[in-house]
Design a protein around this motif. Structure first.
Motif, PDB file in Angstrom:
ATOM      1  N   HIS A  93     -49.714 -30.983   2.433  1.00 25.63           N
ATOM      2  CA  HIS A  93     -49.562 -31.336   3.845  1.00 25.63           C
ATOM      3  C   HIS A  93     -48.248 -32.085   4.049  1.00 25.63           C
ATOM      4  O   HIS A  93     -47.467 -31.792   4.953  1.00 25.63           O
ATOM      5  N   GLN A  94     -48.018 -33.032   3.139  1.00 25.79           N
ATOM      6  CA  GLN A  94     -46.820 -33.849   3.235  1.00 25.79           C
ATOM      7  C   GLN A  94     -45.562 -33.009   3.020  1.00 25.79           C
ATOM      8  O   GLN A  94     -44.587 -33.141   3.750  1.00 25.79           O
ATOM      9  N   ALA A  97     -44.951 -30.908   6.144  1.00 28.92           N
ATOM     10  CA  ALA A  97     -44.559 -31.698   7.309  1.00 28.92           C
ATOM     11  C   ALA A  97     -43.115 -32.177   7.176  1.00 28.92           C
ATOM     12  O   ALA A  97     -42.340 -32.112   8.130  1.00 28.92           O
ATOM     13  N   ILE A  98     -42.749 -32.611   5.962  1.00 29.10           N
ATOM     14  CA  ILE A  98     -41.398 -33.136   5.800  1.00 29.10           C
ATOM     15  C   ILE A  98     -40.362 -32.010   5.835  1.00 29.10           C
ATOM     16  O   ILE A  98     -39.355 -32.102   6.516  1.00 29.10           O
ATOM     17  N   SER A 101     -40.193 -30.584   9.468  1.00 27.78           N
ATOM     18  CA  SER A 101     -39.573 -31.455  10.473  1.00 27.78           C
ATOM     19  C   SER A 101     -38.065 -31.494  10.248  1.00 27.78           C
ATOM     20  O   SER A 101     -37.312 -31.798  11.154  1.00 27.78           O
ATOM     21  N   GLU A 119     -52.064 -28.919  14.380  1.00 30.51           N
ATOM     22  CA  GLU A 119     -51.038 -29.942  14.181  1.00 30.51           C
ATOM     23  C   GLU A 119     -49.641 -29.312  14.066  1.00 30.51           C
ATOM     24  O   GLU A 119     -48.702 -29.705  14.750  1.00 30.51           O
ATOM     25  N   PHE A 120     -49.538 -28.293  13.208  1.00 27.39           N
ATOM     26  CA  PHE A 120     -48.237 -27.672  12.982  1.00 27.39           C
ATOM     27  C   PHE A 120     -47.813 -26.836  14.192  1.00 27.39           C
ATOM     28  O   PHE A 120     -46.629 -26.738  14.499  1.00 27.39           O
ATOM     29  N   ARG A 122     -48.518 -27.456  17.364  1.00 24.59           N
ATOM     30  CA  ARG A 122     -48.042 -28.339  18.414  1.00 24.59           C
ATOM     31  C   ARG A 122     -46.655 -28.890  18.082  1.00 24.59           C
ATOM     32  O   ARG A 122     -45.823 -29.080  18.966  1.00 24.59           O
ATOM     33  N   ALA A 123     -46.407 -29.140  16.799  1.00 27.57           N
ATOM     34  CA  ALA A 123     -45.094 -29.649  16.406  1.00 27.57           C
ATOM     35  C   ALA A 123     -44.017 -28.575  16.573  1.00 27.57           C
ATOM     36  O   ALA A 123     -42.835 -28.865  16.454  1.00 27.57           O
ATOM     37  N   TRP A 125     -43.728 -25.727  14.674  1.00 29.78           N
ATOM     38  CA  TRP A 125     -43.250 -25.281  13.363  1.00 29.78           C
ATOM     39  C   TRP A 125     -43.734 -23.884  12.998  1.00 29.78           C
ATOM     40  O   TRP A 125     -43.321 -23.337  11.975  1.00 29.78           O
ATOM     41  N   HIS A 398     -54.095 -34.003  16.106  1.00 30.08           N
ATOM     42  CA  HIS A 398     -54.225 -35.319  15.473  1.00 30.08           C
ATOM     43  C   HIS A 398     -55.431 -35.375  14.560  1.00 30.08           C
ATOM     44  O   HIS A 398     -56.018 -36.426  14.371  1.00 30.08           O
ATOM     45  N   VAL A 400     -55.924 -35.295  11.328  1.00 25.06           N
ATOM     46  CA  VAL A 400     -55.917 -36.143  10.121  1.00 25.06           C
ATOM     47  C   VAL A 400     -56.228 -37.596  10.496  1.00 25.06           C
ATOM     48  O   VAL A 400     -56.975 -38.281   9.804  1.00 25.06           O
TER      49      VAL A 400
ATOM     50  N   LEU B  38     -44.499 -35.369  12.855  1.00 22.84           N
ATOM     51  CA  LEU B  38     -45.263 -34.560  13.803  1.00 22.84           C
ATOM     52  C   LEU B  38     -44.854 -34.832  15.238  1.00 22.84           C
ATOM     53  O   LEU B  38     -45.139 -34.057  16.132  1.00 22.84           O
ATOM     54  N   LEU B 248     -49.003 -39.591   7.883  1.00 21.33           N
ATOM     55  CA  LEU B 248     -47.551 -39.505   7.996  1.00 21.33           C
ATOM     56  C   LEU B 248     -46.989 -40.342   9.140  1.00 21.33           C
ATOM     57  O   LEU B 248     -46.068 -39.938   9.820  1.00 21.33           O
TER      58      LEU B 248
END
Lengths: 436, 280
Positions: A93-94, A97-98, A101, A119-120, A122-123, A125, A398, A400, B38, B248
């Motif tokens: 996950h980390q 996300a990193i 982003s 989550e992804f 909405r971001a 990605w 959201h 997590v 995020l 995060l």
């Protein structure tokens, strides 16, 4: 939830010990590797390389590599490079996300846990995969996984394989004492109590009660099967009568002795171990446990039945959905080829291969009528019913954060530190405060 | 001469600045931002994260757990360590063997010993309940879990304390005790008037080490309970891990990390003051 499926001891591909030296090795290797990469030009005849990132999924990769080979043959000019991430779900996950982003184009296709898609998406990605999922194709999948990959009406990933909570029971003991598998939770408690009283050294019903993601999966099944849940028409609705009643029942399992107190330390594998050595009448777990109970040398071989989880009287059963989905990175330089790969790997043919080789359960209905597959894995018949009832955990960007709150509050209710009402009220309050 | 020493120290100074000081300043800077991959671009928000921290029930719960863990485990480690050191000071048969046995817990990596203890604490078939004839849910009940973690920490760190104190004891001249004995002092008086005062500076040093270590406790609890049940073992480091690695929330998590650092810093200052005073 497939988290611990990939973390458990059966696939110890990344051991914890000796991480130090490995980490140093990697650090030292980075300059060498980057040097090597820049110096060797890509083979000229290959136009496109699609990079597929995923958690470590396969012990023996032969069948999986066979699939990738088939894809390359069917799509001349496209090559696939499969790269695996550490087995721990948090680490994956980390990483995603990193990298995402930072708009990294290092990978094109990624395997997503069922709880990350919103989550992804909405971001921003993930690519909208509507083109791969027309109505006719969508109808081929179970509704749970489709709901999980859908964000604001559009699919951002395709279901690859699925998982859901099931009830294991001791066929032999139920027969011996004249019981049939329970349909409702109170029945389960009664049967567990009765069998436990007559057999020495037995626990009644074990499940995953430690404070972690698995507890949320377990608890939601009680809430749902009492007509409750965590989210109602897009708002958090935790402190409801149905939820309080469901959690009070869970607590009563411990106080009445149906479930041993130490359930609050159990994750998937320790719970499976209790049932697997023949020390419990009932177990809630994921489908993976079936093969382990049936393997040679197992103490419960041939004595285990699988069924849909019970429900509260007058309500319907529910099972928490787990599993992995395939998405395409918004920053991919080869989106067409990447989408082709997703389409191919989630196709009926590929899912069949994965089911046969690795026992991963396909999210497409049709495969549950497949004679050859059923011959090898007869429990798929029961799983079809389970999967039809499978529900995703709250589909929110959201998740997590919400889960961390739920883990602590459900744990408080199960251990009796708080009443169900207090736990649900503070979960509700925390969730409203902490979720943007 | 002075210039030489500066030149020799420079490389170490540069390395320290790069690997310790710079990341630390970066964390302080992060703690002033709202930053999470995020949520897109980072935003400078001043001390908002710290204000939020003060109103965060979970932070205060973690703070309470950490203080309790630190106070109880360090107190027990010092008392037990001192007792063991006093015993080991006397020559007896098998002392060398005792040294190694005592050191063993300290030599095992924490993650490994936490796994060992997890098995011993198993409420179903663990050896601890078997030996005690109890059925305590060591790691699964909010009343026991943090104490179980403390017990493991005491088991692990007492050898370290014992060894340091033993070294200290051996520097106390024998003549002092002989003179006291001639004056008719009882063993208790000798312990109070000779051993404790002369050992005090060392006890303070041990206190600094152990307190800082215990305050940052992470690995043992992460393996034993992961912070549960009902957040009863969630320490500041576990909470920081969950914010920084799971949800995060880099900004908020950094604020928490900085607050842990400040607590440890404060404690160190207090101890060093005490140390100076006892040195006078």
């Amino acid at each position: 939830m497939s988290r611990s499926r990939f973390e458990d001891e059966r696939r110890p591909l990344h051991s914890h010990a000796g991480r130090g030296p490995i980490a140093w090795g990697i650090l030292l290797a980075i300059p060498l590797l980057t040097a090597a990469c820049t110096e060797s030009p890509a083979p000229r005849e290959v136009a496109t390389t699609v990079v597929f990132k995923h958690g470590k999924l396969f012990g023996d990769t032969t069948a999986f590599e066979g699939l990738l080979g088939q894809f390359e043959r069917e799509h001349p000019g496209v090559r696939v490079r499969s790269e695996s991430l550490p087995a721990a779900s948090d680490a994956q996950h980390q990483f995603y996300a990193i990298s995402l982003s930072a708009r990294s184009a290092e990978f094109d296709v990624l395997a997503l846990d069922v709880i990350w898609v919103a989550e992804f998406a909405r971001a921003g990605w993930l690519r909208d995969l509507s083109a791969l999922l027309p109505a006719a194709e969508r109808a081929q999948f179970f509704s749970g996984p489709i709901e999980a990959v859908t964000w604001e009406g559009k699919p951002y990933a395709l279901p690859w394989f699925m998982d859901a909570g099931v009830l294991y029971y001791r066929k032999d003991l139920l027969d011996k004492h004249g019981f049939v598998p329970p349909k409702t939770w109170p029945e389960l408690a009664r049967i567990a109590q009765a069998v436990r009283d007559k057999e020495s050294g037995m626990h009644g019903f074990v499940w995953q009660g430690k404070q972690y993601e698995g507890l949320v999966c377990n608890a939601l099944e009680y809430l749902w099967s009492n007509g409750g849940g965590a989210v109602d028409s897009d708002t958090i609705a935790l402190n409801t009568a149905a939820n309080r009643e469901a959690l009070a029942f869970v607590r009563s399992l411990l106080t009445s002795g149906v479930t041993p107190e130490f359930v609050t330390t159990l994750t998937e594998e320790p719970a499976r171990e209790v049932f697997g050595r023949g020390a419990a009448v009932f177990l809630r777990n994921w489908p993976y446990a079936w093969q382990l109970f049936e393997q040679e040398g197992s103490a419960v071989r041939g004595k285990v039945g699988v069924s849909v989880l019970p429900h509260f009287p007058g309500q319907r059963s529910a099972a928490t959905l787990g599993g992995w989905q395939l998405g395409v990175s918004k920053f991919s330089k080869h989106p067409q080829a990447a989408e082709q790969l997703v389409k191919f790997l989630t196709s009926s043919g590929a899912q069949r291969v994965l089911a046969l080789a690795y026992g991963y359960n396909p999210p497409r209905h049709a495969l549950y009528q497949d004679g050859e597959l059923l011959a090898v894995q007869p429990h798929l018949r029961t799983l079809e019913t389970v999967y039809a009832h499978a529900r995703p955990r709250p589909v929110t960007p959201h998740y997590v954060r919400l889960s961390q709150i739920l883990q602590a509050e459900f744990s408080a209710a199960v251990t009796g530190v708080k009443t169900p009402g207090e736990a649900l009220a503070s979960a509700q309050r925390e969730a409203r405060q902490r979720l943007p | 001469m002075r210039r030489d020493s500066a030149a020799f120290l420079a490389p170490a100074g540069v390395v320290l600045a790069l690997v310790a000081l710079l990341p630390m300043l970066l964390v302080v800077w992060l703690s002033l931002e709202q930053r999470s991959p995020l949520l897109g671009a980072a935003r400078f928000i001043g001390f908002d994260n710290y204000l939020r921290l003060f109103g965060d029930v979970r932070f205060w719960n973690a703070f309470g757990n950490t203080v309790y863990f630190t106070a109880v485990s360090v107190a027990l480690e010092i008392l037990l360590g001192l007792a063991i050191a006093l015993l080991l000071r006397h020559a007896f048969r098998g002392r060398a063997l005792m040294y190694s046995v005592v050191l063993l817990p300290w030599a095992i990596p924490t993650v490994v010993s936490a796994r060992l203890w997890e098995w011993m604490y198993n409420a179903d078939y663990g050896v601890l309940n078997y030996l005690l004839g109890t059925s305590i849910n060591w790691l699964g009940s909010p009343a026991w879990a943090l104490n179980a973690a403390i017990l493991m920490d005491v088991w692990k760190a007492t050898p370290f304390v014992a060894l340091l104190l033993l070294a200290g004891l051996q520097t106390i001249p024998r003549e002092l005790y002989q003179a006291a004995a001639i004056d008719g002092a009882s063993p208790w008086t000798m312990f109070r008037r000779i051993t404790v005062p002369l050992l005090a500076p060392l006890i303070l040093v041990v206190l600094i080490f152990r307190t800082i270590d215990a305050f940052r406790v992470f690995d043992a609890i992460y393996v034993l309970t992961g912070g549960g049940p009902a957040n009863s073992t969630e320490t500041l480091s576990i909470y920081a891990y969950k914010l920084l690695f799971q949800t995060l929330e880099f900004g908020y998590g950094s604020a928490l990390a900085v607050s842990v650092l400040s607590c440890v810093g404060l404690l160190t200052i207090v101890y060093v003051r005490l140390l100076r005073r006892s040195g006078k």
